[in-house]
Design an enzyme around this catalytic site. Structure first.
Site, PDB file in Angstrom:
ATOM      1  N   ASN A 155      -5.384   0.936  13.643  1.00 15.73           N
ATOM      2  CA  ASN A 155      -4.929   0.673  12.282  1.00 15.73           C
ATOM      3  C   ASN A 155      -6.151   0.293  11.439  1.00 15.73           C
ATOM      4  OD1 ASN A 155      -4.130  -0.937   9.997  1.00 15.73           O
ATOM      5  ND2 ASN A 155      -2.078  -1.034  10.857  1.00 15.73           N
ATOM      6  N   HIS A 158      -7.471  -2.911   7.440  1.00 10.11           N
ATOM      7  CA  HIS A 158      -8.389  -3.991   7.055  1.00 10.11           C
ATOM      8  C   HIS A 158      -9.699  -3.483   6.471  1.00 10.11           C
ATOM      9  CE1 HIS A 158      -5.620  -6.889   8.059  1.00 10.11           C
ATOM     10  NE2 HIS A 158      -5.959  -7.166   9.304  1.00 10.11           N
ATOM     11  N   HIS A 191      -0.856   1.450   6.701  1.00  8.26           N
ATOM     12  CA  HIS A 191       0.379   0.934   6.114  1.00  8.26           C
ATOM     13  C   HIS A 191       0.252   1.047   4.592  1.00  8.26           C
ATOM     14  CE1 HIS A 191       3.410  -2.688   5.999  1.00  8.26           C
ATOM     15  NE2 HIS A 191       3.785  -1.684   5.227  1.00  8.26           N
ATOM     16  N   ARG A 193       1.560  -0.085   1.545  1.00 13.34           N
ATOM     17  CA  ARG A 193       2.481  -1.124   1.083  1.00 13.34           C
ATOM     18  C   ARG A 193       2.885  -0.868  -0.353  1.00 13.34           C
ATOM     19  NH1 ARG A 193       3.268  -6.137   3.233  1.00 13.34           N
ATOM     20  NH2 ARG A 193       2.512  -6.380   5.347  1.00 13.34           N
ATOM     21  N   ARG A 197      -1.810  -3.436  -1.531  1.00 10.78           N
ATOM     22  CA  ARG A 197      -2.841  -4.481  -1.399  1.00 10.78           C
ATOM     23  C   ARG A 197      -4.067  -3.996  -0.628  1.00 10.78           C
ATOM     24  NH1 ARG A 197      -0.015  -8.669   2.751  1.00 10.78           N
ATOM     25  NH2 ARG A 197       1.646  -8.569   1.229  1.00 10.78           N
ATOM     26  N   GLU A 218       2.665   3.807   8.376  1.00  9.85           N
ATOM     27  CA  GLU A 218       3.558   2.646   8.456  1.00  9.85           C
ATOM     28  C   GLU A 218       4.079   2.387   7.057  1.00  9.85           C
ATOM     29  OE1 GLU A 218       1.447  -0.372  10.906  1.00  9.85           O
ATOM     30  OE2 GLU A 218       2.721  -1.677   9.688  1.00  9.85           O
ATOM     31  N   THR A 249       2.850  -7.842   8.632  1.00  9.37           N
ATOM     32  CA  THR A 249       4.252  -7.661   9.014  1.00  9.37           C
ATOM     33  C   THR A 249       4.670  -8.814   9.936  1.00  9.37           C
ATOM     34  OG1 THR A 249       3.745  -5.320   8.996  1.00  9.37           O
ATOM     35  CG2 THR A 249       5.879  -5.955   9.893  1.00  9.37           C
ATOM     36  N   GLU A 299       8.611   0.992  18.176  1.00 15.67           N
ATOM     37  CA  GLU A 299       7.373   0.260  18.457  1.00 15.67           C
ATOM     38  C   GLU A 299       7.789  -1.181  18.734  1.00 15.67           C
ATOM     39  OE1 GLU A 299       4.057   0.595  15.654  1.00 15.67           O
ATOM     40  OE2 GLU A 299       3.395  -1.412  16.249  1.00 15.67           O
ATOM     41  N   HIS A 339       1.015  -5.094  17.473  1.00 13.57           N
ATOM     42  CA  HIS A 339       0.927  -6.279  16.611  1.00 13.57           C
ATOM     43  C   HIS A 339       0.331  -7.455  17.363  1.00 13.57           C
ATOM     44  CE1 HIS A 339       1.395  -8.767  13.161  1.00 13.57           C
ATOM     45  NE2 HIS A 339       1.834  -7.725  12.486  1.00 13.57           N
TER      46      HIS A 339
HETATM   47  N1  PXP Z   1       2.109  -2.388  14.343  1.00 13.96           N
HETATM   48  C1  PXP Z   1       2.685  -2.711  13.161  1.00 13.96           C
HETATM   49  C2  PXP Z   1       4.061  -2.246  12.897  1.00 13.96           C
HETATM   50  C3  PXP Z   1       1.985  -3.458  12.197  1.00 13.96           C
HETATM   51  O1  PXP Z   1       2.582  -3.791  11.037  1.00 13.96           O
HETATM   52  C4  PXP Z   1       0.671  -3.856  12.464  1.00 13.96           C
HETATM   53  C5  PXP Z   1      -0.113  -4.612  11.432  1.00 13.96           C
HETATM   54  O2  PXP Z   1      -0.396  -3.797  10.362  1.00 13.96           O
HETATM   55  C6  PXP Z   1       0.113  -3.483  13.701  1.00 13.96           C
HETATM   56  C7  PXP Z   1       0.859  -2.777  14.630  1.00 13.96           C
HETATM   57  C8  PXP Z   1      -1.274  -3.871  14.080  1.00 13.96           C
HETATM   58  O3  PXP Z   1      -1.327  -5.245  14.211  1.00 13.96           O
HETATM   59  P1  PXP Z   1      -2.731  -5.968  14.371  1.00 13.96           P
HETATM   60  O4  PXP Z   1      -3.487  -5.720  13.096  1.00 13.96           O
HETATM   61  O5  PXP Z   1      -2.352  -7.385  14.580  1.00 13.96           O
HETATM   62  O6  PXP Z   1      -3.398  -5.337  15.552  1.00 13.96           O
END
Ligand code: PXP
Length: 389
Positions: A155, A158, A191, A193, A197, A218, A249, A299, A339
Site C-alpha cells: 500500500n 503514505h 485507498h 478517500r 487526504r 481500496e 481504517t 480481507e 492492517h
Molecule cells: N488493508 C486495509 C483495508 C487498509 O485500510 C490498510 C490501511 O490503508 C491496510 C491494509 C494496510 O495497513 P497498514 O498501513 O497498517 O499496513
C-alpha cells in the site's frame, strides 16, 4: 486423478481435501495410486459401520482396502476412506483444532489402515501405526506450506501522505509503486478517500496505466468513488468502512448491517468484471455474510492481532484470524489479510495456508525512510517467502 472425493454433505471444499489426499499419497511414496475419499454424516457412516463391521452407531473414520487382509504391497488402487463430517467436527471442537486439521488426521489414519496397518491387531502395531501417522502429518504440513507462498501487496498511500504534507508533487506514489514492483511486490494498493487526504484521482489513473502486477483500489462504497472505480477499472476493489475523522481504517465493514446495499454495489462491479474484496473483522458471521452478498474475496482485519499487548491476547487474536480465514476459504471465498502488519507480526499470518495475499503499507514505508524502499520491500518479501517453509 489419484485421489477422488465424494462429499455427500456438500459442506466442504472438495478441491482442498482432494489436494490433501494427493499430497498424502506423495508423502507416503504412493503418487499415482488411487484413493477414494467419501465424506458423509453420522447416519451415513453408522450404516456402513453396521453393514461392514457389525458395529452400532457412528464412528469417525472407516477404511476399506482394495486388497483386504493382504500384506503391504504396491497396489494401484488402495481403496476407500470414509469420514463422518459430524464426528470430525465434534472431535475438532473438543480438541480445539480446526475442522480441516481433524479431517487431515482422519484421512491419515484411514490411509495408514489401507497401507496394511491395524491398531486393533496388537499394541506393537498400534505404536507403529501412531508413529507412521505422526510422520505423515508432519510431511503433509511441510508439503502444504511449500505449495504456495503468500503474496505481498504494498500500500503506497503514505508516499502520497508525505507529498500532500508539502502540497508539492513529490514524492510520487506512482514512482514508489514501480520500485515496489521491481523489488518483488505482487500488487499495489491505494485507498482513494472521499476527502483525498493522500491518494489523488491522478494517482489512480496513472497507476492504472503503469502497474504491471495488480492494482487493488481500496474505497468506501460511496457513489462518487464507485463511479471513478468503474471508469478506471482497477484489477480489484477492496471495500472498507470510511470515516472522515479516522487516522486510518479503524475496523472491518459491517457486512451484516448493509447486506442489501453491498449486494447491489458488488453486482455492479461483477457486471464490470471487477472482483470485490470486503475488509472485515475476523468474525465468522461477517465471513458468511460476505459470501451471501457475492464478494469474491475477503480481507481479514489483522489490526487487533497486531495491536495486542500481551502474548496471550495476541494468541487469541491470531486464532480468530486463523478461524475466519479457514471459514472464508471453506465458504468458497478467496482470502487476503492486512492492517497493522509489521516486520515482527507478519510471519505468523503469512504462514496461514488459506491466505493468498497480505496488504501492507505503514510498516514498509516507515522502514523505507531509513533503509530505502527497495530494501524495505525485499525484507518483507523474505518474511513472506520463509513463512511456509
Ligand atoms: N488493508 C486495509 C483495508 C487498509 O485500510 C490498510 C490501511 O490503508 C491496510 C491494509 C494496510 O495497513 P497498514 O498501513 O497498517 O499496513
Amino acid at each position: 486423478m489419484p485421489a477422488l472425493l465424494t462429499d455427500t454433505t456438500g459442506r466442504l471444499c472438495a478441491g482442498l481435501i482432494e489436494r490433501k489426499a494427493d499430497l498424502l499419497l506423495a508423502a507416503c511414496g504412493r503418487t499415482g495410486a488411487e484413493l477414494s475419499v467419501l465424506i458423509t454424516d453420522d447416519p451415513g457412516i453408522a450404516e456402513l459401520n453396521s453393514a461392514w463391521r457389525g458395529r452400532q452407531g457412528p464412528t469417525n473414520v472407516l477404511a476399506f482396502a482394495m486388497q483386504e487382509g493382504e500384506p503391504l504391497g504396491q497396489e494401484r488402487i488402495l481403496g476407500d476412506v470414509v469420514i463422518s463430517l459430524d464426528t470430525a467436527a465434534r472431535e475438532a471442537a473438543a480438541q480445539g483444532i480446526s475442522l480441516h486439521q481433524r479431517i487431515a488426521e482422519l484421512l491419515v489414519h484411514g490411509l495408514v489402515h489401507l497401507l496394511g496397518l491395524d491398531h486393533e491387531r496388537s499394541s506393537e502395531e498400534a505404536c507403529r501405526m501412531a508413529a507412521m501417522e505422526r510422520d505423515l502429518l508432519e510431511r503433509l504440513n511441510i508439503l502444504q506450506r511449500r505449495e504456495t507462498m503468500v503474496k505481498l501487496a504494498i500500500n503506497v498511500d503514505h508516499v502520497a501522505t508525505l507529498r500532500q504534507a508539502r502540497g508539492i508533487d513529490e514524492p510520487d506514489p506512482v514512482t514508489a509503486a514501480a520500485i515496489c514492483e521491481l523489488a518483488g511486490a505482487a500488487g499495489i494498493v491505494v485507498h482513494l478517500r472521499e476527502d483525498r487526504r493522500h491518494i489523488q484521482d491522478r494517482d489512480v489513473r496513472l497507476l492504472r496505466q503503469t502497474v504491471k502486477t495488480k492494482l487493488n483500489l481500496e474505497m468506501g462504497a460511496d457513489e462518487e468513488i464507485i463511479a471513478i472505480a468503474l471508469e478506471v477499472r482497477p484489477d480489484m476493489v477492496t471495500l472498507v468502512p470510511e470515516k472522515r475523522q479516522e487516522l486510518t481504517t479503524e475496523g472491518g465493514l459491517d457486512v451484516l448491517g448493509q447486506e442489501r446495499h453491498l449486494t447491489e454495489v458488488i453486482a455492479r462491479f461483477r457486471e464490470a468484471d471487477i472482483p470485490v474484496s470486503l475488509f472485515i473483522d475476523p468474525d465468522l458471521d461477517q465471513v458468511r455474510a460476505s459470501r451471501d452478498v457475492g464478494a469474491t474475496f475477503v480481507e481479514i482485519h489483522t489490526g487487533r492481532y497486531c495491536d495486542a499487548t500481551s502474548e496471550s491476547d495476541r494468541d487469541k487474536e491470531f486464532e480468530l484470524v486463523a478461524r475466519a480465514a479457514e471459514e472464508a476459504y471453506e465458504k468458497g471465498l478467496r482470502v487476503n489479510a492486512g492492517h497493522g502488519l509489521n516486520y515482527q507480526t507478519t510471519a505468523r499470518i503469512a504462514a496461514l495456508p488459506f491466505i493468498e495475499e497480505l496488504s501492507i503499507g505503514h510498516a514498509v514505508m516507515a522502514r523505507a525512510i531509513l533503509v530505502g524502499l527497495d530494501q524495505a520491500v525485499r525484507e518483507m518479501l523474505a518474511i513472506c517467502q520463509n513463512a511456509r517453509r
